[in-house]
Scaffold this motif. Structure first.
Motif, PDB file in Angstrom:
ATOM      1  N   ASN A 132       0.517  -2.258  14.334  1.00 37.40           N
ATOM      2  CA  ASN A 132      -0.794  -2.818  14.685  1.00 37.40           C
ATOM      3  C   ASN A 132      -0.866  -4.300  14.329  1.00 37.40           C
ATOM      4  N   ALA A 133      -0.247  -4.687  13.215  1.00 34.19           N
ATOM      5  CA  ALA A 133      -0.204  -6.104  12.840  1.00 34.19           C
ATOM      6  C   ALA A 133       0.564  -6.887  13.899  1.00 34.19           C
ATOM      7  N   ARG A 134       1.644  -6.294  14.413  1.00 30.25           N
ATOM      8  CA  ARG A 134       2.400  -6.937  15.494  1.00 30.25           C
ATOM      9  C   ARG A 134       1.500  -7.121  16.721  1.00 30.25           C
ATOM     10  N   HIS A 188       0.837  -1.203   0.000  1.00 31.28           N
ATOM     11  CA  HIS A 188       0.000   0.000   0.000  1.00 31.28           C
ATOM     12  C   HIS A 188       0.873   1.255   0.000  1.00 31.28           C
ATOM     13  N   LEU A 189       1.961   1.230   0.749  1.00 42.08           N
ATOM     14  CA  LEU A 189       2.884   2.363   0.777  1.00 42.08           C
ATOM     15  C   LEU A 189       3.462   2.615  -0.619  1.00 42.08           C
ATOM     16  N   ASP A 190       3.873   1.549  -1.293  1.00 43.29           N
ATOM     17  CA  ASP A 190       4.410   1.699  -2.648  1.00 43.29           C
ATOM     18  C   ASP A 190       3.374   2.319  -3.577  1.00 43.29           C
ATOM     19  N   HIS A 191       2.130   1.861  -3.456  1.00 46.56           N
ATOM     20  CA  HIS A 191       1.053   2.402  -4.287  1.00 46.56           C
ATOM     21  C   HIS A 191       0.840   3.886  -3.972  1.00 46.56           C
ATOM     22  N   ASN A 231       2.203   6.384   8.536  1.00 49.21           N
ATOM     23  CA  ASN A 231       0.939   5.627   8.616  1.00 49.21           C
ATOM     24  C   ASN A 231       1.179   4.141   8.366  1.00 49.21           C
ATOM     25  N   THR A 232       2.074   3.834   7.457  1.00 50.79           N
ATOM     26  CA  THR A 232       2.390   2.436   7.170  1.00 50.79           C
ATOM     27  C   THR A 232       3.073   1.786   8.364  1.00 50.79           C
ATOM     28  N   LYS A 267       6.414  11.337   3.820  1.00 56.38           N
ATOM     29  CA  LYS A 267       6.774  10.966   5.191  1.00 56.38           C
ATOM     30  C   LYS A 267       5.532  10.569   5.983  1.00 56.38           C
ATOM     31  N   SER A 268       4.450  11.284   5.770  1.00 50.93           N
ATOM     32  CA  SER A 268       3.189  10.971   6.449  1.00 50.93           C
ATOM     33  C   SER A 268       2.684   9.583   6.044  1.00 50.93           C
ATOM     34  N   GLU A 269       2.765   9.278   4.753  1.00 46.62           N
ATOM     35  CA  GLU A 269       2.348   7.946   4.273  1.00 46.62           C
ATOM     36  C   GLU A 269       3.209   6.856   4.911  1.00 46.62           C
TER      37      GLU A 269
END
Length: 184
Positions: free
Chosen positions: A132-134, A21-24, A125-126, A120-122
């Motif tokens: 959160n996954a952790r 998602h970050l790459d996108h 967020n990632t 940087k914000s993106e």
């Protein structure tokens, strides 16, 4: 043991999805050059249905600062132009009756800084999604019964290693994108 592997794999998949998602998101942040990804999220109202722009027109890059959009149906040209204006991409489309031309203006130093902040914000967020996954993985571990504490501690360590790896990956992607944005 199979449950532990499933939890670990689930955490890894969530972290992979976050980085994709970050790459996108980074592809949508323009770095001074024209790219078809700049308009890929534009939805055109075509015969009453919202349709991605690449399904109603050929999007191409004739030169480094121009995006050319040639609709397959000539009647759709005004709908495409309206969708581009409404998408708030910052482009002023010019319509010659056959094509829509988008001129990508050169970036000012101030605009480059704004785009770097957005990148940087993106990335931040990632990183939150990765953490959160952790947390989700650790919660699932706590729910397991009949598994020794040593095994759980080992899997927790594996999850932390994954987290560190993906946070570092986010930082590397951000560093590369910032370099791309700031390059004149």
């Amino acid at each position: 043991m199979e449950e532990l592997d499933l939890i670990l794999e689930s955490v890894k998949q969530d972290m992979d999805a976050a980085v994709k998602h970050l790459d996108h998101a980074f592809q949508r942040i323009r770095a001074g050059r024209a790219s078809t990804t700049m308009v890929q999220d534009v939805m055109v109202e075509y015969y009453g249905a919202l349709t991605p722009i690449n399904q109603v027109a050929n999007v191409s890059i004739p030169d480094a600062m121009t995006i050319s959009i040639q609709p397959w149906d000539a009647k759709a040209i005004n709908d495409i132009e309206k969708a581009i204006v409404n998408s708030n991409l910052g482009f002023a489309p010019s319509n010659n009756g056959i094509n829509i031309i988008l001129n990508v203006p050169p970036l000012t130093e101030e605009r480059r800084r704004d785009l770097a902040k957005q990148a940087k914000s993106e990335a931040e967020n990632t990183k939150i999604v990765v953490r959160n996954a952790r947390q989700d993985g650790l919660k699932e571990l706590k729910k397991l019964e009949g598994v020794s504490e040593d095994v759980i501690k080992g899997v927790e360590a594996d999850i932390q290693v994954l987290t560190d790896k993906y946070v570092k990956l986010c930082d590397e992607h951000l560093k590369a994108k910032e370099a791309d944005i700031m390059k004149v």
